[in-house]
Design a protein around this motif. Sequence first.
Motif, PDB file in Angstrom:
ATOM      1  N   ASN A   1      63.342  67.470  60.560  1.00  0.00           N
ATOM      2  CA  ASN A   1      63.650  66.211  59.873  1.00  0.00           C
ATOM      3  C   ASN A   1      63.386  64.961  60.691  1.00  0.00           C
ATOM      4  O   ASN A   1      63.303  63.880  60.140  1.00  0.00           O
ATOM      5  CB  ASN A   1      65.116  66.216  59.421  1.00  0.00           C
ATOM      6  CG  ASN A   1      65.291  67.084  58.196  1.00  0.00           C
ATOM      7  OD1 ASN A   1      64.440  67.103  57.316  1.00  0.00           O
ATOM      8  ND2 ASN A   1      66.374  67.847  58.152  1.00  0.00           N
ATOM      9  N   ARG A   2      63.257  65.096  62.018  1.00  0.00           N
ATOM     10  CA  ARG A   2      63.060  63.877  62.811  1.00  0.00           C
ATOM     11  C   ARG A   2      61.614  63.407  62.777  1.00  0.00           C
ATOM     12  O   ARG A   2      61.315  62.298  63.214  1.00  0.00           O
ATOM     13  CB  ARG A   2      63.491  64.114  64.252  1.00  0.00           C
ATOM     14  CG  ARG A   2      62.657  65.105  64.987  1.00  0.00           C
ATOM     15  CD  ARG A   2      62.826  64.986  66.492  1.00  0.00           C
ATOM     16  NE  ARG A   2      61.971  65.927  67.167  1.00  0.00           N
ATOM     17  CZ  ARG A   2      62.296  67.185  67.394  1.00  0.00           C
ATOM     18  NH1 ARG A   2      63.467  67.650  67.035  1.00  0.00           N
ATOM     19  NH2 ARG A   2      61.437  67.995  68.002  1.00  0.00           N
ATOM     20  N   THR A   3      60.733  64.278  62.287  1.00  0.00           N
ATOM     21  CA  THR A   3      59.322  63.890  62.275  1.00  0.00           C
ATOM     22  C   THR A   3      58.810  63.805  60.833  1.00  0.00           C
ATOM     23  O   THR A   3      59.503  64.152  59.895  1.00  0.00           O
ATOM     24  CB  THR A   3      58.496  64.851  63.154  1.00  0.00           C
ATOM     25  OG1 THR A   3      57.233  64.269  63.377  1.00  0.00           O
ATOM     26  CG2 THR A   3      58.344  66.223  62.526  1.00  0.00           C
ATOM     27  N   THR A   4      57.582  63.328  60.678  1.00  0.00           N
ATOM     28  CA  THR A   4      57.079  63.036  59.326  1.00  0.00           C
ATOM     29  C   THR A   4      56.641  64.308  58.609  1.00  0.00           C
ATOM     30  O   THR A   4      56.452  65.365  59.223  1.00  0.00           O
ATOM     31  CB  THR A   4      55.862  62.100  59.411  1.00  0.00           C
ATOM     32  OG1 THR A   4      54.832  62.780  60.123  1.00  0.00           O
ATOM     33  CG2 THR A   4      56.202  60.794  60.104  1.00  0.00           C
ATOM     34  N   VAL A   5      56.454  64.149  57.303  1.00  0.00           N
ATOM     35  CA  VAL A   5      55.951  65.232  56.469  1.00  0.00           C
ATOM     36  C   VAL A   5      54.599  65.715  57.010  1.00  0.00           C
ATOM     37  O   VAL A   5      54.356  66.919  57.171  1.00  0.00           O
ATOM     38  CB  VAL A   5      55.795  64.703  55.016  1.00  0.00           C
ATOM     39  CG1 VAL A   5      54.883  65.603  54.191  1.00  0.00           C
ATOM     40  CG2 VAL A   5      57.166  64.568  54.372  1.00  0.00           C
ATOM     41  N   HIS A   6      53.744  64.767  57.340  1.00  0.00           N
ATOM     42  CA  HIS A   6      52.404  65.099  57.824  1.00  0.00           C
ATOM     43  C   HIS A   6      52.474  65.953  59.091  1.00  0.00           C
ATOM     44  O   HIS A   6      51.782  66.963  59.222  1.00  0.00           O
ATOM     45  CB  HIS A   6      51.641  63.787  58.077  1.00  0.00           C
ATOM     46  CG  HIS A   6      50.176  63.986  58.276  1.00  0.00           C
ATOM     47  ND1 HIS A   6      49.406  63.132  59.031  1.00  0.00           N
ATOM     48  CD2 HIS A   6      49.320  64.933  57.822  1.00  0.00           C
ATOM     49  CE1 HIS A   6      48.160  63.563  59.027  1.00  0.00           C
ATOM     50  NE2 HIS A   6      48.072  64.646  58.298  1.00  0.00           N
TER      51      HIS A   6
END
Lengths: 257, 415
Positions: free
Chosen positions: A128-133
């Motif tokens: 969750n701390r990083t982007t979907v991509h």
Amino acid sequence: MSSKRGLILKNMTKDLVVEKSAQNEIVDNSSFALQVENLSKIYDSTAGRVVALDKISFSIKKGEFVSIVGPSGSGKSTVLNMVGALDRPTSGKIYIDGIDIFSLNDSEIATMRNRRIGFIFQSFNLINRTTVHKNVKLPGIIAGMSSSDANYRALKILESLGIADKKNQKPVNLSGGQQQRVAIARSLINNPSIILADEPTGNLDTKTGEDVFDMLKMLSHKFKRTIIMVTHNPELAESTDRSILLKDGRIEKDVFN
Amino acid sequence: MNPKDLFLLSFEALVDRKVRTLLTILMVVLGCSLVVVLNGLSAGQSAFLEKQFNTLAANVLFVGSGQRSLSSFASSSSNSLIINDVILQKIKSLPNISDVIPEYTGSVQMNSQGNTQRASIVAIDPSKLTVELPNLDYVAGSTVNANDRASALVGDTIVNPPGSDSAFVVLGQTIKATSSYTDSSGKQTTVIKNFVVSGILKPSGNTMIDRSIIINLDAGNELLHKQNKYDQVIVAATTPDDVDTVQQEITAMFGKTLGATTPKAIMAVRQQAASGNAAFILMVGIIALVVGAVGIVTTLYNSVTERIREIGTMKAIGAQNTTILALFIVEASLIGIIGASLGVIIGIGGGYVMSIATTSSPMGGGGPSVHIPPIFALMDLIKVWFLSFTLSVIAGMYPAWKASKLSPMVALRRE
């Protein structure tokens, strides 16, 4: 799904298949993506001996969409954990693309999970701390894919699944259905031999669950992905190519729908 | 996984837990900066002392009443002898002595054109100053005659007080010295004397001289009300090799009633104290760093516990044990790099602030205070940086190992 999106995914899948064959050390010529032979899992605890799986055997053809159903404690998730090489059996063998996965060491098993197995979890398990991509391209990065290649593939898959506009968002800001699509996208990035889905609709409402299921079905039928899905939902199970019913660690039924 | 991606993932993990990361970095910064500050101040103090004693002639001894204290020039024994002309003659009678120079020392209030400041007074035969300080030189003017009771030599720090743009006094100007003492009946008496500045000394490197006004022996006797009791005698041995012999002779003659000390002996004791200090400082600093390292262990261990599902997911999608290990080691390294770098920078700044805050009169007495700047050797800073960084990485190893060994299935099951 629109025909345009389907075309993009089809083209991309072809590319991935070509590259995968070049990457794999062992190219399996058989029609089976997965073979399970006399698989047993026994847990010894202070409460006693629990036989979770009792010498089960089955094979799954390439491109098959198989559901594993059964009551709680029947061994569904245990099978999935074994097939996904997350846990080791007490006895028996599992072959993926003809490779006996438990003859491999830990490092080789990790590589196997990365290259040949795609996971879709009930609770999505996105970072969750990083982007979907970044979530989608992470297995590619772990596989040593170049940054530009991983970016391109991840973007194309997100476009195909209709969530490219969410690529810079954090998963936590997406709906459950969107998060599960991200998880599906992540499972596809390395073009795995089999996709393991553990109750993929379990945390979703009926409508969203059906959308996610349709997406898996589309991946199987149009793009010949081998999918094994654990579910409690008998309607969804009946919509797969084949259902394996487990009870008390044994296969009670194995039916083609 | 390539190093860039590894770095980015670790960096994101640290940013995700901003407050905890900052607090952990703060622990490393505190430990590292403490070592840098203490090292810098210690090095500055050592260099300062060495410079002080290097200005002194190699053949002199300092003789004072009672057993000489090596930490100050004051006598500390009740069983002490008053140094007067009789004692001087006795010392002069000893062999291997080329000169015996008595002096009075004290502190006075100086006035010059409406400006005032405290200053040390050294009353001595001005022509003999070079016996003690061979490299003494003048900015302007020259030494005063031995019998000239109205002239004075002024040290550099008196002329140019720290923080002042204008000179306190110039050559040829008259300065007023005010001293007070309490007589035997308990009456407070003030003595005022005027002196013409006949020489301004170049900075000698000897703090005692640089912040003093040097006057004639008789003028000092009156101003400081010494009643012919000298505070100290500078004894010049014939050669530097005779210093130890002269010291032994004085001790043999006067026992513990007079103390004779050589600059070499003072320096040796100072060096010994300095090396003891350095070991203590190193210990304090290392304890501070270890506390920082424990902070890293705690932070990363908590991080492993909190991110257990994430670790399970990473493993499920194919991350090797070594990749998980590397992720946490890189996190610890980043904490170490940022903490150590900030620690060194803050330590240097802190060293200067501390040296200004602790500006004092290290030799005792009045007069302008002395600022001892810290010294930061590049190699010392690099060593402290690497020590902080290495401790951070070592601290990160256990949590990293713990994370790498997690079973993916167990990790994924954890809520």
